[in-house]
Design a protein around this motif. Sequence first.
Motif, PDB file in Angstrom:
ATOM      1  N   VAL A   9       0.763  -1.113  -0.087  1.00 18.96           N
ATOM      2  CA  VAL A   9      -0.029   0.101  -0.043  1.00 18.96           C
ATOM      3  C   VAL A   9       0.852   1.285   0.077  1.00 18.96           C
ATOM      4  CG1 VAL A   9      -1.633   1.207   1.555  1.00 18.96           C
ATOM      5  CG2 VAL A   9      -2.144  -1.192   1.108  1.00 18.96           C
ATOM      6  N   VAL A  10       1.937   1.349   0.802  1.00 21.67           N
ATOM      7  CA  VAL A  10       2.775   2.524   0.678  1.00 21.67           C
ATOM      8  C   VAL A  10       3.514   2.666  -0.685  1.00 21.67           C
ATOM      9  CG1 VAL A  10       4.944   3.143   1.764  1.00 21.67           C
ATOM     10  CG2 VAL A  10       3.363   2.266   3.379  1.00 21.67           C
ATOM     11  N   MET A  11       3.877   1.778  -1.254  1.00 17.66           N
ATOM     12  CA  MET A  11       4.655   1.668  -2.317  1.00 17.66           C
ATOM     13  C   MET A  11       3.688   1.843  -3.775  1.00 17.66           C
ATOM     14  SD  MET A  11       7.778   1.273  -1.847  1.00 17.66           S
ATOM     15  CE  MET A  11       8.608   0.938  -3.278  1.00 17.66           C
ATOM     16  N   GLN A  12       2.471   1.670  -3.449  1.00 15.41           N
ATOM     17  CA  GLN A  12       1.495   1.869  -4.479  1.00 15.41           C
ATOM     18  C   GLN A  12       1.126   3.473  -4.376  1.00 15.41           C
ATOM     19  OE1 GLN A  12      -1.616  -0.588  -3.295  1.00 15.41           O
ATOM     20  NE2 GLN A  12      -0.664  -2.314  -3.965  1.00 15.41           N
ATOM     21  N   CYS A  13       0.908   3.868  -3.094  1.00 17.05           N
ATOM     22  CA  CYS A  13       0.682   5.517  -2.903  1.00 17.05           C
ATOM     23  C   CYS A  13       1.834   6.292  -3.231  1.00 17.05           C
ATOM     24  CB  CYS A  13       0.058   5.701  -1.560  1.00 17.05           C
ATOM     25  SG  CYS A  13      -1.262   5.013  -0.928  1.00 17.05           S
ATOM     26  N   LEU A  14       2.752   5.823  -3.240  1.00 18.04           N
ATOM     27  CA  LEU A  14       4.206   6.656  -3.538  1.00 18.04           C
ATOM     28  C   LEU A  14       4.227   6.603  -5.153  1.00 18.04           C
ATOM     29  CD1 LEU A  14       6.949   5.607  -1.106  1.00 18.04           C
ATOM     30  CD2 LEU A  14       5.779   7.816  -0.938  1.00 18.04           C
ATOM     31  N   GLY A  15       3.877   5.413  -5.822  1.00 16.89           N
ATOM     32  CA  GLY A  15       3.967   5.481  -7.220  1.00 16.89           C
ATOM     33  C   GLY A  15       2.939   6.267  -7.912  1.00 16.89           C
ATOM     34  N   ALA A  16       1.693   6.221  -7.141  1.00 15.96           N
ATOM     35  CA  ALA A  16       0.736   7.296  -7.615  1.00 15.96           C
ATOM     36  C   ALA A  16       0.819   8.673  -7.538  1.00 15.96           C
ATOM     37  CB  ALA A  16      -0.909   6.955  -6.866  1.00 15.96           C
ATOM     38  N   VAL A  17       1.491   8.902  -6.482  1.00 23.65           N
ATOM     39  CA  VAL A  17       1.770  10.581  -6.416  1.00 23.65           C
ATOM     40  C   VAL A  17       2.771  10.904  -7.514  1.00 23.65           C
ATOM     41  CG1 VAL A  17       3.293  12.199  -4.749  1.00 23.65           C
ATOM     42  CG2 VAL A  17       1.275  10.660  -3.709  1.00 23.65           C
ATOM     43  N   CYS A  18       3.989   9.905  -7.495  1.00 24.02           N
ATOM     44  CA  CYS A  18       4.819  10.330  -8.613  1.00 24.02           C
ATOM     45  C   CYS A  18       4.390  10.372 -10.015  1.00 24.02           C
ATOM     46  CB  CYS A  18       5.931   9.243  -8.550  1.00 24.02           C
ATOM     47  SG  CYS A  18       7.210   9.423  -7.018  1.00 24.02           S
TER      48      CYS A  18
END
Length: 299
Positions: free
Chosen positions: A146-155
């Motif tokens: 979930v953390v990596m998904q959210c970071l990827g979405a922001v980028c």
Amino acid sequence: MAGGKLQDRLQAEEDVRVGVDRFPERQPIGTAADDLGRDYSEPPPAPLFEASELSSWSFYRAGIAEFVATFLFLYVTVLTVMGVSKSSPSKCGTVGIQGIAWAFGGMIFALVYCTAGVSGGHINPAVTFGLLLARKLSLTRAVYYVVMQCLGAVCGAGVVKALVGRALYESAGGGANAVGPGYTKGDGLGAEIVGTFVLVYTVFSATDAKRSARDSHVPVLAPLPIGFAVFLVHLATIPITGTGINPARSLGAAIIYDSPHGWHGHWIFWVGPFTGAALAAVYHQVVIRAIPFKSSAHY
């Protein structure tokens, strides 16, 4: 006459018997299908915390795959939203709802196909949450995903903002999700719950281990129904909420847009998808698979 009818009936019954013997049922149905075996055994539930994962490169590789997949997902889809022109003289001069739906569904199809063998191809915190409830992955891995998904979405959303002009970006609302005019927050919440249920239920059905053991083509085709489900849900709910069904997608666009419009009712795009995912997990595991009611002898 009566004798003739009796003879005809006996002949019909004989034809049925011969037909059954000659052409047996290829795929047993009902409880008979459970007895096939076919080298299938129910996967054991994943532990809530697995310390050995933290020292494995495959664990971090999977998280990186989720980051990159969600980055690409937001980049292509939000950029597609930027292509919608409300002032276009004809529908052929703009992407439109159908184009946006195809972009979301097509990207999920492609990215699930690419990452399924590495991370499982979640690309969505709601999917990860549903699989966690079904004990398909550990809590450690779920939080990491979930953390990596959210970071990827922001980028991904950030790159879109850097590429398009400010006027175009602002006019498209940054691609952020919001409840549409004429709809209430209750309408939006309901649309998100049902839409995510459709998606997560499709994920469970397309990746079911028992179904994969029975039908060898299922693992290969799994990304197709998942992507198609995303496409159909977008067609139905874009006018209502812009279609979230993915908290990372909603969060990334809202953070980069950084406007009250992007945050208004943002809770809907977390509560709705997580509720829909939980309902889909319970429905598939308890009703469809009836796992809580089975003993290990029947697996």
